[in-house]
Design an enzyme around this catalytic site. Structure first.
Site, PDB file in Angstrom:
ATOM      1  N   ASN A 193     -10.598  18.129 -99.715  1.00  0.00           N
ATOM      2  CA  ASN A 193      -9.909  17.748 -98.484  1.00  0.00           C
ATOM      3  C   ASN A 193     -10.123  16.243 -98.312  1.00  0.00           C
ATOM      4  O   ASN A 193     -11.174  15.813 -97.862  1.00  0.00           O
ATOM      5  CB  ASN A 193     -10.507  18.533 -97.304  1.00  0.00           C
ATOM      6  N   LYS A 208      -8.837  14.295 -96.280  1.00  0.00           N
ATOM      7  CA  LYS A 208      -8.701  13.871 -94.874  1.00  0.00           C
ATOM      8  C   LYS A 208      -7.796  12.638 -94.788  1.00  0.00           C
ATOM      9  O   LYS A 208      -6.789  12.560 -95.478  1.00  0.00           O
ATOM     10  CB  LYS A 208     -10.081  13.653 -94.265  1.00  0.00           C
ATOM     11  N   HIS A 263      -7.587  23.364 -89.675  1.00  0.00           N
ATOM     12  CA  HIS A 263      -8.864  22.655 -89.842  1.00  0.00           C
ATOM     13  C   HIS A 263      -9.434  22.322 -88.458  1.00  0.00           C
ATOM     14  O   HIS A 263      -8.686  21.968 -87.540  1.00  0.00           O
ATOM     15  CB  HIS A 263      -8.660  21.379 -90.660  1.00  0.00           C
ATOM     16  N   GLU A 323     -10.867  19.821 -87.292  1.00  0.00           N
ATOM     17  CA  GLU A 323     -10.565  18.487 -86.760  1.00  0.00           C
ATOM     18  C   GLU A 323      -9.202  18.487 -86.071  1.00  0.00           C
ATOM     19  O   GLU A 323      -8.939  17.643 -85.213  1.00  0.00           O
ATOM     20  CB  GLU A 323     -10.637  17.443 -87.891  1.00  0.00           C
ATOM     21  N   GLU A 359     -15.756  27.279 -92.143  1.00  0.00           N
ATOM     22  CA  GLU A 359     -16.268  25.922 -91.971  1.00  0.00           C
ATOM     23  C   GLU A 359     -16.876  25.772 -90.578  1.00  0.00           C
ATOM     24  O   GLU A 359     -16.147  25.485 -89.607  1.00  0.00           O
ATOM     25  CB  GLU A 359     -15.132  24.907 -92.122  1.00  0.00           C
ATOM     26  N   GLY A 406     -18.892  17.182 -91.801  1.00  0.00           N
ATOM     27  CA  GLY A 406     -19.107  15.741 -91.660  1.00  0.00           C
ATOM     28  C   GLY A 406     -20.437  15.359 -91.051  1.00  0.00           C
ATOM     29  O   GLY A 406     -20.684  14.195 -90.762  1.00  0.00           O
ATOM     30  N   SER A 434     -20.163  19.707 -95.290  1.00  0.00           N
ATOM     31  CA  SER A 434     -21.205  18.873 -95.901  1.00  0.00           C
ATOM     32  C   SER A 434     -21.716  19.410 -97.234  1.00  0.00           C
ATOM     33  O   SER A 434     -22.909  19.279 -97.538  1.00  0.00           O
ATOM     34  CB  SER A 434     -22.363  18.656 -94.924  1.00  0.00           C
TER      35      SER A 434
HETATM   36  P1  PGA Z   1     -17.266  17.621 -95.185  1.00  0.00           P
HETATM   37  O1  PGA Z   1     -15.810  18.131 -94.789  1.00  0.00           O
HETATM   38  O2  PGA Z   1     -17.538  18.105 -96.576  1.00  0.00           O
HETATM   39  O3  PGA Z   1     -17.184  16.118 -95.099  1.00  0.00           O
HETATM   40  O4  PGA Z   1     -18.214  18.195 -94.196  1.00  0.00           O
HETATM   41  C1  PGA Z   1     -15.386  19.422 -95.121  1.00  0.00           C
HETATM   42  C2  PGA Z   1     -14.102  19.697 -94.411  1.00  0.00           C
HETATM   43  O5  PGA Z   1     -13.878  19.129 -93.340  1.00  0.00           O
HETATM   44  O6  PGA Z   1     -13.263  20.464 -94.912  1.00  0.00           O
END
Ligand code: PGA
Length: 260
Positions: A11, A13, A96, A98, A168, A174, A213
């Site tokens: 991902n 982003k 997602h 976010e 997730e 993050g 993460s």
């Molecule tokens: P991250 O993001 O590995 O930076 O925690 C994972 C995600 O948002 O899919």
């Protein structure tokens, strides 16, 4: 016993530019192999054309990070399933956290768009997971079941297996805090059990991923869990070396599963 594939999904982003993307995609093409783990890259939408030109005909697939439920129309800023298809996407991320947290997505709209994705021949990657407060209150099971319900209402349990579910936890994304393999296993086993009550054969084939993460240090222990069929990787995919190490661990998991 069903052997499910192992997935490594990048991902990206809202990161990257054409030069960085090229370096990343070329490294993946060079250093990943063809038929073990399944590798998917989800770049920001403006770079889908670049992904298509570099990855077409290879063992690496690509997808969108979001999608409208509509095929076309007056929806400024949205991207339709037809557009994703035109740029060769086979996958699309839906819901997602976010996007949920900023009010763009909710449980119902995720159910609708899961259905739209399937109707257009895209594989939806549905993201679900609890907030820190919900985790601390011990509500994770309840939250993920609630988030799955609109999808079940829209497509029914049989079609669920045409998508991928990524658990997730919001508090792990993050944050640098990877959920423990035991926690992830408990929740993914709960999700699989929840689906098994409706249709055991779907539960057995449904691919369940973890995201939050994941690093080259934490991936192996996570991938060793029986219900973890791979990972959705954010930060660690910004460095091709780290991402390739995670791909390597997914390859190992796949090979061990076939050897068992
Ligand atoms: P991250 O993001 O590995 O930076 O925690 C994972 C995600 O948002 O899919």
């Amino acid at each position: 016993m069903t052997i499910r594939p192992t997935w490594v999904i990048a991902n990206r982003k809202m990161h990257g530019n054409q030069a960085e993307n090229r370096q990343f995609l070329e490294a993946l093409l060079q250093h990943t192999s063809t038929h073990q783990a399944r590798c998917v890259v989800c770049p920001p939408h403006p770079y889908l054309h670049q992904a298509q030109s570099l990855l077409a005909g290879s063992h690496i697939a690509w997808g969108g990070q979001n999608m409208s439920r509509y095929a076309y129309g007056a929806y400024t800023g949205s991207v339709s399933p037809l557009m994703l298809k035109e740029f060769g996407c086979q996958y699309v991320m839906i819901g997602h956290s976010e996007r949920r947290q900023r009010g763009h997505d909710n449980d119902e709209s995720c159910g609708e768009r899961f259905e739209t994705a399937i109707q257009h021949g895209l594989t939806p990657i549905l993201c679900i997971g609890e907030t820190l407060q919900e985790y601390q209150r011990g509500e994770t099971d309840w939250v993920v079941a609630r988030q799955l319900q609109p999808v079940l209402n829209h497509v029914g349990v049989d079609a669920l297996a045409r998508g991928i579910i990524a658990y997730e936890p919001v508090w792990a994304i993050g944050s640098g805090i990877t959920a423990s393999p035991q926690h992830v296993q408990t929740i993914l086993a709960f999700i699989r059990g929840h689906i098994a009550l409706l249709q055991p054969s779907v539960a057995e084939t449904l691919c369940l991923l973890y995201g939050g993460s994941i690093t080259a240090q934490t991936a192996a222990d996570l991938f060793a869990m029986p219900d973890v069929d791979g990972g959705l990787i954010g930060k660690a995919c910004l460095d091709s070396g780290h991402f390739l190490e995670i791909c390597q661990m997914a390859e190992t998991r796949t090979r061990l599963a076939w050897a068992a």
